[in-house]
Design a protein around this motif. Structure first.
Motif, mmCIF file in Angstrom:
data_model
loop_
_atom_site.group_PDB
_atom_site.id
_atom_site.type_symbol
_atom_site.label_atom_id
_atom_site.label_comp_id
_atom_site.label_asym_id
_atom_site.label_seq_id
_atom_site.Cartn_x
_atom_site.Cartn_y
_atom_site.Cartn_z
ATOM 1 N N GLY A 1 0.274 -1.265 0.605
ATOM 2 C CA GLY A 1 0.228 -0.213 0.037
ATOM 3 C C GLY A 1 0.679 0.993 0.026
ATOM 4 O O GLY A 1 0.546 2.465 0.675
ATOM 5 N N LEU A 2 1.646 1.162 -0.608
ATOM 6 C CA LEU A 2 2.670 2.355 -0.667
ATOM 7 C C LEU A 2 2.667 3.328 -2.655
ATOM 8 O O LEU A 2 2.876 2.933 -3.235
ATOM 9 N N GLY A 3 2.526 4.802 -1.743
ATOM 10 C CA GLY A 3 1.651 5.299 -2.909
ATOM 11 C C GLY A 3 0.414 5.079 -3.519
ATOM 12 O O GLY A 3 -0.299 5.707 -4.638
ATOM 13 N N VAL A 4 0.064 4.048 -3.206
ATOM 14 C CA VAL A 4 -1.757 2.526 -3.912
ATOM 15 C C VAL A 4 -2.466 3.149 -2.395
ATOM 16 O O VAL A 4 -1.497 2.089 -2.145
ATOM 17 N N PRO A 5 -3.340 2.262 -2.866
ATOM 18 C CA PRO A 5 -4.343 1.456 -1.973
ATOM 19 C C PRO A 5 -3.946 0.157 -1.588
ATOM 20 O O PRO A 5 -3.405 -0.614 -2.920
ATOM 21 N N GLN A 6 -3.922 -0.421 -1.336
ATOM 22 C CA GLN A 6 -3.440 -1.805 -0.765
ATOM 23 C C GLN A 6 -4.468 -2.650 -1.622
ATOM 24 O O GLN A 6 -5.173 -2.296 -1.116
ATOM 25 N N ASP A 7 -3.650 -3.255 -2.382
ATOM 26 C CA ASP A 7 -4.394 -4.423 -3.140
ATOM 27 C C ASP A 7 -3.189 -5.565 -3.088
ATOM 28 O O ASP A 7 -3.265 -5.601 -4.001
ATOM 29 N N TYR A 8 -4.051 -7.058 -2.713
ATOM 30 C CA TYR A 8 -3.462 -8.161 -2.613
ATOM 31 C C TYR A 8 -3.332 -9.163 -4.057
ATOM 32 O O TYR A 8 -2.641 -9.210 -4.487
ATOM 33 N N LYS A 9 -4.458 -8.091 -4.972
ATOM 34 C CA LYS A 9 -4.763 -8.993 -6.263
ATOM 35 C C LYS A 9 -3.751 -8.282 -7.251
ATOM 36 O O LYS A 9 -3.094 -8.887 -8.337
#
Length: 202
Positions: free
Chosen positions: A55-63
């Motif tokens: 989640g660095l610079g973007v929302p955390q998104d595992y997919k």
């Protein structure tokens, strides 16, 4: 002539920046990473995957993390292969799958990533995703230990101390405990203390 030199310099600079793809993670420049990742640069794909994972610079998104990490891993990026193994093991962005995790750990381990070697050793010791095999576990622990991985050194010491899948060898146990203990591994420090107390291997 100077115009031609300038054109060559600009082309060379552009080529270098597109091939590099490395600084976008440190700069947290998601757009730069994405452009380079879409160009198929493995390091940029790996970095973009890490950004989504953490989640660095973007929302955390595992997919999304899996998507980009897999692209880098398929191109042979060793750290991406290890990270993809972690995501399969934990079921992050994918269905949990120990066999698939082992597949990616093995590819990273074969490229010399110590943490992948240690983790693969764990899988063989515990029989997770592979049949339990202490000799194979020792092989991977040793490779990681020789590269200075303190967790692998500590567990390799324990394996020799207890004679798990190897002949019991207190001196060999102390050797690996000591190396791990010197790196601050508390389990190794405790076990090394026990060996000194009992006078085993020292």
């Amino acid at each position: 002539m100077k115009i031609l030199q300038k054109i060559c310099f600009v082309l060379l600079l552009g080529t270098f920046s597109s091939v590099y793809g490395g600084s976008c993670f440190e700069d947290r420049d998601v757009d730069d990473c994405r452009v380079k990742a879409e160009q198929g640069i493995p390091k940029a794909q790996y970095n973009l995957g890490k950004m989504y994972y953490k989640g660095l610079g973007v929302p955390q998104d595992y997919k999304e993390a899996v998507k980009w990490t897999r692209l880098a891993a398929k191109q042979g990026h060793a750290k991406a292969q290890y990270n993809l193994g972690v995501m399969f093991e934990r079921g992050q962005g994918v269905l949990q799958d120990y066999k698939e995790a082992v597949k990616w750990y093995r590819l990273a381990a074969e490229q010399g990533i110590p943490k992948a070697q240690y983790t693969l050793g764990n899988k063989y010791r515990k029989g997770k995703g592979v049949p339990q095999d202490y000799k194979e576990a020792v092989k991977w622990y040793r490779l990681a230990s020789e590269q200075g991985d303190d967790e692998a050194q500590s567990i390799l010491g324990y394996i020799y101390d207890k004679g798990i899948g190897v002949s019991q060898d207190y001196k060999e146990a102390v050797k690996w405990y000591r190396l791990a203990a010197e790196q601050g591994d508390s389990s190794a420090q405790y076990n090394l203390g026990l060996n000194f107390y009992k006078g085993e291997g020292v």
